[in-house]
Enzyme design. Sequence first.
Site, PDB file in Angstrom:
ATOM      1  N   CYS A 177       0.819  -1.226   0.000  1.00  0.00           N
ATOM      2  CA  CYS A 177       0.000   0.000   0.000  1.00  0.00           C
ATOM      3  C   CYS A 177       0.848   1.269   0.000  1.00  0.00           C
ATOM      4  O   CYS A 177       0.330   2.358  -0.254  1.00  0.00           O
ATOM      5  CB  CYS A 177      -0.939   0.018   1.195  1.00  0.00           C
ATOM      6  N   HIS A 195      -3.334   7.161   2.875  1.00  0.00           N
ATOM      7  CA  HIS A 195      -3.704   5.888   2.244  1.00  0.00           C
ATOM      8  C   HIS A 195      -5.143   5.565   2.665  1.00  0.00           C
ATOM      9  O   HIS A 195      -5.489   5.626   3.849  1.00  0.00           O
ATOM     10  CB  HIS A 195      -2.730   4.805   2.713  1.00  0.00           C
ATOM     11  N   ASN A 204     -10.202  -0.174  -0.007  1.00  0.00           N
ATOM     12  CA  ASN A 204      -8.745  -0.059   0.060  1.00  0.00           C
ATOM     13  C   ASN A 204      -8.163  -0.632  -1.238  1.00  0.00           C
ATOM     14  O   ASN A 204      -8.234  -1.840  -1.461  1.00  0.00           O
ATOM     15  CB  ASN A 204      -8.253  -0.832   1.285  1.00  0.00           C
TER      16      ASN A 204
HETATM   17  O1  UT7 Z   1      -3.592  -1.168   3.855  1.00  0.00           O
HETATM   18  C1  UT7 Z   1      -3.523  -1.698   5.139  1.00  0.00           C
HETATM   19  C2  UT7 Z   1      -4.428  -2.895   5.084  1.00  0.00           C
HETATM   20  N1  UT7 Z   1      -4.993  -3.284   6.325  1.00  0.00           N
HETATM   21  C3  UT7 Z   1      -5.893  -2.543   6.980  1.00  0.00           C
HETATM   22  O2  UT7 Z   1      -6.240  -1.442   6.680  1.00  0.00           O
HETATM   23  C4  UT7 Z   1      -6.543  -3.211   8.166  1.00  0.00           C
HETATM   24  C5  UT7 Z   1      -6.338  -2.460   9.437  1.00  0.00           C
HETATM   25  N2  UT7 Z   1      -7.243  -2.984  10.422  1.00  0.00           N
HETATM   26  C6  UT7 Z   1      -8.542  -2.648  10.420  1.00  0.00           C
HETATM   27  O3  UT7 Z   1      -8.994  -1.874   9.611  1.00  0.00           O
HETATM   28  C7  UT7 Z   1      -9.406  -3.246  11.480  1.00  0.00           C
HETATM   29  O4  UT7 Z   1      -8.623  -3.940  12.408  1.00  0.00           O
HETATM   30  C8  UT7 Z   1     -10.518  -4.172  10.914  1.00  0.00           C
HETATM   31  C9  UT7 Z   1     -11.535  -3.368  10.123  1.00  0.00           C
HETATM   32  C10 UT7 Z   1      -9.893  -5.245  10.013  1.00  0.00           C
HETATM   33  C11 UT7 Z   1     -11.236  -4.874  12.064  1.00  0.00           C
HETATM   34  O5  UT7 Z   1     -11.807  -3.892  12.921  1.00  0.00           O
HETATM   35  P1  UT7 Z   1     -11.544  -3.966  14.497  1.00  0.00           P
HETATM   36  O6  UT7 Z   1     -12.375  -2.910  15.091  1.00  0.00           O
HETATM   37  O7  UT7 Z   1     -10.065  -3.896  14.730  1.00  0.00           O
HETATM   38  O8  UT7 Z   1     -12.108  -5.368  14.868  1.00  0.00           O
HETATM   39  P2  UT7 Z   1     -11.328  -6.621  15.504  1.00  0.00           P
HETATM   40  O9  UT7 Z   1     -10.324  -7.177  14.575  1.00  0.00           O
HETATM   41  O10 UT7 Z   1     -10.877  -6.261  16.897  1.00  0.00           O
HETATM   42  O11 UT7 Z   1     -12.535  -7.635  15.601  1.00  0.00           O
HETATM   43  C12 UT7 Z   1     -13.689  -7.375  16.383  1.00  0.00           C
HETATM   44  C13 UT7 Z   1     -14.695  -8.497  16.098  1.00  0.00           C
HETATM   45  C14 UT7 Z   1     -14.073  -9.890  16.114  1.00  0.00           C
HETATM   46  O12 UT7 Z   1     -15.007 -10.767  16.676  1.00  0.00           O
HETATM   47  P3  UT7 Z   1     -14.833 -11.274  18.197  1.00  0.00           P
HETATM   48  O13 UT7 Z   1     -13.502 -11.968  18.238  1.00  0.00           O
HETATM   49  O14 UT7 Z   1     -14.873 -10.040  19.032  1.00  0.00           O
HETATM   50  O15 UT7 Z   1     -16.013 -12.182  18.372  1.00  0.00           O
HETATM   51  C15 UT7 Z   1     -13.906 -10.202  14.650  1.00  0.00           C
HETATM   52  O16 UT7 Z   1     -13.903 -11.587  14.390  1.00  0.00           O
HETATM   53  O17 UT7 Z   1     -15.221  -8.313  14.766  1.00  0.00           O
HETATM   54  C16 UT7 Z   1     -15.126  -9.549  14.071  1.00  0.00           C
HETATM   55  N3  UT7 Z   1     -15.046  -9.296  12.641  1.00  0.00           N
HETATM   56  C17 UT7 Z   1     -16.130  -9.117  11.877  1.00  0.00           C
HETATM   57  N4  UT7 Z   1     -17.436  -9.090  12.164  1.00  0.00           N
HETATM   58  C18 UT7 Z   1     -18.286  -8.860  11.150  1.00  0.00           C
HETATM   59  C19 UT7 Z   1     -13.936  -9.197  11.861  1.00  0.00           C
HETATM   60  N5  UT7 Z   1     -14.282  -8.953  10.581  1.00  0.00           N
HETATM   61  C20 UT7 Z   1     -15.639  -8.898  10.562  1.00  0.00           C
HETATM   62  C21 UT7 Z   1     -16.586  -8.685   9.564  1.00  0.00           C
HETATM   63  N6  UT7 Z   1     -17.893  -8.656   9.895  1.00  0.00           N
HETATM   64  N7  UT7 Z   1     -16.232  -8.465   8.276  1.00  0.00           N
END
Ligand code: UT7
Length: 339
Positions: A113, A253, A283
């Site tokens: 990225c 980004h 993204n």
């Molecule tokens: O260019 C760089 C590329 N990468 C990125 O930009 C990613 C950077 N990270 C993020 O944007 C965020 O970490 C995410 C959007 C990927 C996730 O958001 P978060 O607020 O950090 O959530 P989390 O990973 O702490 O997960 C919270 C919950 C989890 O469930 P449990 O364990 O609490 O039961 C995940 O399994 O949300 C769950 N989860 C989802 N739920 C519904 C993860 N993905 C999804 C989904 N839909 N698509």
Amino acid sequence: MTRHATIAGVGSSLPPRLVPNTWFEGFVDTNDEWIRERTGIVARHFAEDDVQTSDLAVESARAALESAGMAPEQLDMIVVATITGDTVFPATAVWVQKKLGVSCPAFDINAACSGFSYGLSAATAFITAGMADTILLIGAEIFSRILDFNDRGTCILFGDGAGATIVRASDAAGLEGSILGADGNAAEILWMPAGGTRTPASAESVAARDHSVRMPNGREVFKRAVTEMASACRQLLDKSGHTVDDVDVLIPHQANARIMSAVVDRLGIDPVKAIVDVAEVGNTSAASIPIALDRAWRAGTIREGDLVLFTSFGAGLTWGATLVRWTLASPVAAAGTSA
Ligand code: UT7
């Protein structure tokens, strides 16, 4: 006289198919509300099966050439930032060169990225060293081809598209400075495990879906993205003798609206100066900054004379920041003048 570089043209291309968040509800446990709240993404564009990364790249390049008032034959280098190229080798830049029907040096940059930031620094260095006058720099990705549609944590984040710039030698500095960084110790928090020499393609690697994006700790990626982008911007502003108030437009980004908002807070920049264009684009990795740049410029949000700050973060980990004094007249202003 000192040689400088400036951005003399910009263009972008998004494939027509727009995929809404609700589309994912059919095969992974997710929903539109969760995706909107956590990422700011409402939809993303996916390319049709017969479209290659170089096709999107060429479309964006033609738009950039047109905005610069130039023909492909005037290019003396093509650089493509991508991690989803047409082929592992040769470089996507050579497919672009072939499709544009020109002959000049052509190579790819793999900085995920942050590829566009690395590419801008490389293009500026080639120009200021006198090795090139006119460089086509493209960020292009078809991320939908490397997504694991069983993994709800990644498949909802990415989209396809390309953004191109024409970087040219100039008397005054358009590209005022840049900062680049990388941390290979965190390489495995965002990567594709298979397909290289470490794990060549095999029936097992395909069965394990290891030819897809893996992000085992999204929260850590989020934190590092905010820290590194804000810090790169601060370092660059200090180095260039600018304050945050001197910046007219910030283009981070376009990973996630929450990441961008946290960068804005940490930098202490007026939020209205930040371009957040993730809602219907998602993204697009190396393409995200030039796509956001092109769309903002065409909408009249970026004007001649503006100080524009780009900042990126991605797999590697890699990051960067670039300061640009914008020298391209706004198409909106031009339309207003002629009307
Ligand atoms: O260019 C760089 C590329 N990468 C990125 O930009 C990613 C950077 N990270 C993020 O944007 C965020 O970490 C995410 C959007 C990927 C996730 O958001 P978060 O607020 O950090 O959530 P989390 O990973 O702490 O997960 C919270 C919950 C989890 O469930 P449990 O364990 O609490 O039961 C995940 O399994 O949300 C769950 N989860 C989802 N739920 C519904 C993860 N993905 C999804 C989904 N839909 N698509």
